[in-house]
Design an enzyme around this catalytic site. Structure first.
Site, mmCIF file in Angstrom:
data_model
loop_
_atom_site.group_PDB
_atom_site.id
_atom_site.type_symbol
_atom_site.label_atom_id
_atom_site.label_comp_id
_atom_site.label_asym_id
_atom_site.label_seq_id
_atom_site.Cartn_x
_atom_site.Cartn_y
_atom_site.Cartn_z
ATOM 1 N N ARG A 15 0.834 -1.196 0.000
ATOM 2 C CA ARG A 15 0.000 0.000 0.000
ATOM 3 C C ARG A 15 0.874 1.253 0.000
ATOM 4 N NH1 ARG A 15 -3.705 -1.579 5.084
ATOM 5 N NH2 ARG A 15 -1.701 -2.536 5.667
ATOM 6 N N LYS A 75 1.347 1.886 7.257
ATOM 7 C CA LYS A 75 1.691 1.091 8.433
ATOM 8 C C LYS A 75 2.558 1.886 9.406
ATOM 9 C CE LYS A 75 0.653 -2.323 9.439
ATOM 10 N NZ LYS A 75 -0.546 -2.598 10.296
ATOM 11 N N TYR A 94 -1.349 4.509 10.553
ATOM 12 C CA TYR A 94 -1.702 3.539 11.590
ATOM 13 C C TYR A 94 -0.516 3.377 12.528
ATOM 14 C CZ TYR A 94 -5.806 2.016 8.904
ATOM 15 O OH TYR A 94 -7.002 1.973 8.243
ATOM 16 N N HIS A 96 -1.055 1.537 16.187
ATOM 17 C CA HIS A 96 -1.279 0.332 17.003
ATOM 18 C C HIS A 96 -0.215 0.224 18.094
ATOM 19 C CE1 HIS A 96 -4.378 -0.998 14.226
ATOM 20 N NE2 HIS A 96 -3.529 -0.864 13.217
ATOM 21 N N GLU A 118 -6.233 4.667 13.590
ATOM 22 C CA GLU A 118 -7.159 3.720 14.228
ATOM 23 C C GLU A 118 -7.887 4.279 15.435
ATOM 24 O OE1 GLU A 118 -3.173 2.878 16.255
ATOM 25 O OE2 GLU A 118 -3.858 3.352 14.222
ATOM 26 N N ASP A 270 -2.756 -6.946 15.152
ATOM 27 C CA ASP A 270 -2.183 -5.598 15.233
ATOM 28 C C ASP A 270 -2.250 -5.043 16.651
ATOM 29 O OD1 ASP A 270 -1.114 -4.932 12.780
ATOM 30 O OD2 ASP A 270 -3.035 -4.329 11.944
#
Length: 371
Positions: A15, A75, A94, A96, A118, A270
């Site tokens: 991505r 990510k 993101y 996490h 998120e 995740d």
């Protein structure tokens, strides 16, 4: 504002933070965008496509980080990327953080303003920037589980939908949110025998009304989880506690009750995973076996369908990226409480309460850091 888009370097992550169309939108708002060479190859968008959209092509990640005020990724930043973060950077991606002490430590040390997709919220209490990837991961979990059930991949050799005269596979989905709903839809569509477990009465009613007789909907007591895990060919973990580590609902002891070659797919990996025996895997080596049970715990499942995932993600992240670029992070977060909920780390402070609680940091509310 000068915006940088590095090429993703996590294992088999294809991505990219901004599509060419998103770049064109930001350029139209008067911003400069630098995209690392080759960053869009995984979605079929070469450097010339990004140039045509108004981007500058940077030779490497170091050049991207050196010149950018805001870094837009997909990510969580890997160690090499975290080393390039500065206290004048905005990081929008993101994160996490709850199960990732090393990343949290490095982001705190960097002093950067780190906004996590998120934990951005909406007026309905949802997580709009997580939802499209949850939809993708939920649907992919059934594909991945079906493949892992094949004998050649270590599974029981069971076809999800069976055939006339042979029982379909028993599929248990733990969690009836976005991931669980999409997983159940796919499993039902393949004619599996599907059970969905959840603790929320409203979720149980919603799921029951939607699936009617095509899937069973059961309250997720400890006894019910143990019973259905033992009977299942495929168990999909779809549990989410926003910003926090996932609860471990399937214990090592439960694995001894499962049939050899049964499959666990942990979509919550995740956030640390919802199976006691879960550990992150990659698309290059997606499964491992514990006590005869196949585990699929790929931490970036949507990366395998990079084009679909990137466009779905940009559909929801772009308005926030534009707001951050137009207004600067302080004004953008002051004006939008939902975007403000995305702030996890800023100027060396942890501003997400679940992350601070799990990892032992002092929690500093976002408005205090903004002020």
């Amino acid at each position: 504002m000068r915006i940088g888009v590095p090429r993703e370097i996590k294992n088999h992550e294809y991505r990219v933070g901004l599509t060419p169309e998103s770049v064109a939108e930001l350029v139209a708002h008067g911003h400069e965008v630098a995209v690392q060479a080759g960053a869009g190859d995984g979605i079929g968008a070469g450097d010339d496509v990004y140039r045509a959209a108004g981007a500058e092509i940077a030779p490497d990640a170091r050049a991207v980080f050196a010149d950018a005020e805001m870094i837009v990724k997909v990510k969580e930043p890997q160690a090499a990327e975290r080393a390039m973060l500065r206290d004048d950077h905005i990081l929008f991606t993101y994160l996490h953080l709850a199960p990732d002490a090393d990343q949290t430590r490095d982001l705190v040390k960097s002093g950067a303003v780190c906004i996590a997709y998120e934990t951005v919220t909406d007026t309905n209490g949802g997580l709009p920037l997580l939802k499209p990837m949850s939809q993708v991961a939920g649907r992919m979990s059934v594909q991945a589980g079906a493949t892992a059930l094949e004998k050649a991949h270590g599974g029981r050799g069971v076809l999800l939908g069976g055939v006339p005269g042979v029982h379909p596979a028993k599929v248990t989905v733990i969690g009836g949110g976005v991931v669980g709903f999409n997983a159940a839809q796919m499993a039902v569509g393949l004619h599996a025998d599907v059970t969905i477990l959840d603790k929320s009465s409203s979720a149980l009613e919603r799921l029951s009304n939607h699936f009617e007789s095509s899937a069973k909907v059961v309250f997720a007591s400890g006894a019910a989880v143990a019973e259905h895990v033992a009977q299942s060919d495929l168990v999909i973990g779809a549990v989410l506690v926003p910003g926090a580590a996932a609860p471990q609902l399937v214990t090592r002891e439960m694995l001894s009750t499962m049939q050899s070659g049964a499959v666990l797919v942990d979509v919550a990996i995740d956030q640390g995973g919802c199976f006691e025996t879960s550990k992150p895997t990659t698309h290059a080596d997606p499964t491992y076996v514990v006590d005869g049970v196949v585990h699929y715990c790929v931490a970036n499942m949507p990366g395998a369908v990079a084009r679909t995932s990137t466009y779905a993600l940009n559909n929801v992240t772009l308005p926030f990226a534009i707001a951050l670029a137009n207004k600067g992070w302080k004004r953008a977060l002051t004006d939008d409480a939902h975007l403000r909920n995305g702030l996890n780390v800023a100027h060396g402070k942890v501003t997400c309460a679940p992350v601070a609680d799990v990892l032992g940091y002092e929690f500093v509310p976002a408005p205090e850091v903004i002020a």
